[in-house]
Design an enzyme around this catalytic site. Structure first.
Site, short mmCIF file in Angstrom:
data_model
loop_
_atom_site.label_atom_id
_atom_site.label_comp_id
_atom_site.label_asym_id
_atom_site.label_seq_id
_atom_site.Cartn_x
_atom_site.Cartn_y
_atom_site.Cartn_z
N CYS A 18 -22.26 -35.15 34.35
CA CYS A 18 -21.48 -33.90 34.14
C CYS A 18 -22.50 -32.79 33.92
O CYS A 18 -22.74 -32.35 32.81
CB CYS A 18 -20.56 -34.04 32.93
N ALA A 19 -23.13 -32.33 35.01
CA ALA A 19 -24.41 -31.62 34.92
C ALA A 19 -24.30 -30.13 34.63
O ALA A 19 -25.20 -29.55 34.02
CB ALA A 19 -25.20 -31.83 36.22
N ALA A 20 -23.24 -29.46 35.09
CA ALA A 20 -23.18 -28.00 34.94
C ALA A 20 -22.99 -27.64 33.46
O ALA A 20 -22.43 -28.43 32.71
CB ALA A 20 -22.03 -27.46 35.78
N PRO A 21 -23.48 -26.47 33.03
CA PRO A 21 -24.09 -25.40 33.82
C PRO A 21 -25.56 -25.60 34.19
O PRO A 21 -26.10 -24.80 34.93
CB PRO A 21 -23.93 -24.18 32.92
N GLY A 22 -26.24 -26.64 33.65
CA GLY A 22 -27.54 -26.96 34.22
C GLY A 22 -28.73 -27.03 33.30
O GLY A 22 -29.82 -27.39 33.73
N ASP A 58 -21.03 -32.50 39.06
CA ASP A 58 -20.00 -31.90 38.22
C ASP A 58 -18.75 -31.72 39.07
O ASP A 58 -18.84 -31.25 40.21
CB ASP A 58 -20.45 -30.56 37.65
N ASP A 107 -15.62 -36.81 41.48
CA ASP A 107 -14.95 -37.20 40.24
C ASP A 107 -15.84 -38.21 39.52
O ASP A 107 -16.01 -39.34 39.98
CB ASP A 107 -13.58 -37.80 40.56
N CYS A 134 -20.81 -31.38 22.61
CA CYS A 134 -21.11 -30.30 21.65
C CYS A 134 -19.90 -30.07 20.76
O CYS A 134 -19.51 -28.94 20.47
CB CYS A 134 -21.58 -29.03 22.35
#
Length: 335
Positions: A132-136, A155, A188, A261
């Site tokens: 789930c890489a974004a925003p980076g 993502d 997905d 987070c």
């Protein structure tokens, strides 16, 4: 109300800190003129918290013997430099500039966001998945280690992968991006076990969550809006599915770090335990949680950790060190 029960006497100070201005770290871009950037940041009276922690945390020899804790218990992903201001210092970093090598000098991020990448303990030549890489920011940190033989950055949201591509273009030279070392996809993530099972040495599963600090300060598209109540209630289920997929995508003997987070134990420890049970029941897969006690000791001078996590570690906001929240838990896929 929920958090006052979960955190007890700590909650008032966490709450005040969440409502106060967040602290940032400056992740040095190793593809820029690294030594020059580090010198500039030192002139601001900032310190490289990673270098400082590791130099202080080297085990002391006992009785003339060289102490040898298990490598996994204190090995961090290498080559990461991140500068922060000292506890209680609320100075701000100036915006990053385009450096002499055509890429940005440093990336401003919550310094606690680097902990999951450090905990992943990358080794040279690893194949790595950022599910789930974004925003980076964490994707960029993974590349800064110099360890990724291949990095898959995924993502589901195409608008968010657009932001990820912008970060990569601003910070990573084209030849690095072009050598098949970075592959950006919008699949997905829950299907990754079927798409690329048993493939990766290290997997980061930094899941969508209630983003507690951001949600307090951002009205637009806030997950606590009434219209998103169902989505919010379904988050722990989605998180379990994503973590299970990340573990299925890992080679036996490989490592996964799960992170959020959020302060919520329903999105943190409960998700870890739920995914491990799911994989044991459906796939007879054994997953072992790795203790991060030594890791927490390494970084306790910079961050405030919640003392009572059942599994994993949680950085809690504190006015003297206003990073986080950031939960992370390291696992090893045994079978």
């Amino acid at each position: 109300m929920t958090y006052s029960v979960q955190f007890g006497d700590l909650w008032p100070s966490i709450r005040v800190s969440l409502l106060s201005e967040q602290k940032y770290g400056a992740l040095v871009n190793n593809f820029a003129a690294r030594d020059h950037v580090s010198a500039e940041l030192e002139q601001l009276s900032a310190r490289d918290f990673v270098k400082e922690a590791i130099s202080h945390g080297k085990p002391e020899p006992e009785n003339g013997q060289t102490a040898a804790p298990s490598l996994a218990s204190w090995a961090c992903s290498p080559n990461l430099q991140c500068f922060t201001f000292a506890r209680g210092d609320v100075s701000r970093f100036p915006p990053a500039r385009l450096g002499s090598l055509g890429v940005m000098d440093y990336y401003l991020m919550d310094a606690a966001s680097l902990l999951p990448v450090l905990a992943l303990g990358l080794q040279p030549g690893d194949t790595v998945l950022d599910l789930c890489a974004a925003p980076g920011g964490k994707t960029l940190a993974l590349l800064q280690t110099g360890c990724c033989r291949n990095l898959a950055a995924n993502d589901l949201s195409t608008s968010r992968t657009g932001r990820l591509q912008k970060v990569l273009h601003s910070y990573v030279p084209q030849d690095i991006r072009d050598k098949n070392r970075v592959r950006v996809t919008s699949w997905d993530g829950r299907k990754w076990g079927e798409l690329e099972g048993d493939t990766y040495d290290r997997v980061l599963v930094d899941v969508p969550c209630t983003t507690d600090r951001h949600s307090l300060h951002e009205e637009e598209n806030n997950i606590f809006q009434r219209s998103r109540k169902k989505e919010r209630q379904m988050l722990p289920m989605l998180q379990v599915q994503l973590l299970a997929a990340g573990l299925l995508a890992t080679k036996p003997g490989g490592h996964v770090v799960y992170s959020t987070c959020s302060l919520s134990h329903l999105q943190n420890e409960y998700v870890v335990q739920g995914a491990i049970e799911l994989l044991a029941n459906q796939y007879s897969m054994e997953v072992q949680v790795e203790g991060l006690t030594h890791f927490r000791k390494l970084f306790m001078d910079t961050f405030s950790f919640f003392p009572s996590c059942q599994v994993g570690e949680l950085v809690i906001p504190n006015l003297m060190a206003n990073f986080g929240p950031m939960y992370f838990c390291k696992m090893c896929r045994m079978t």
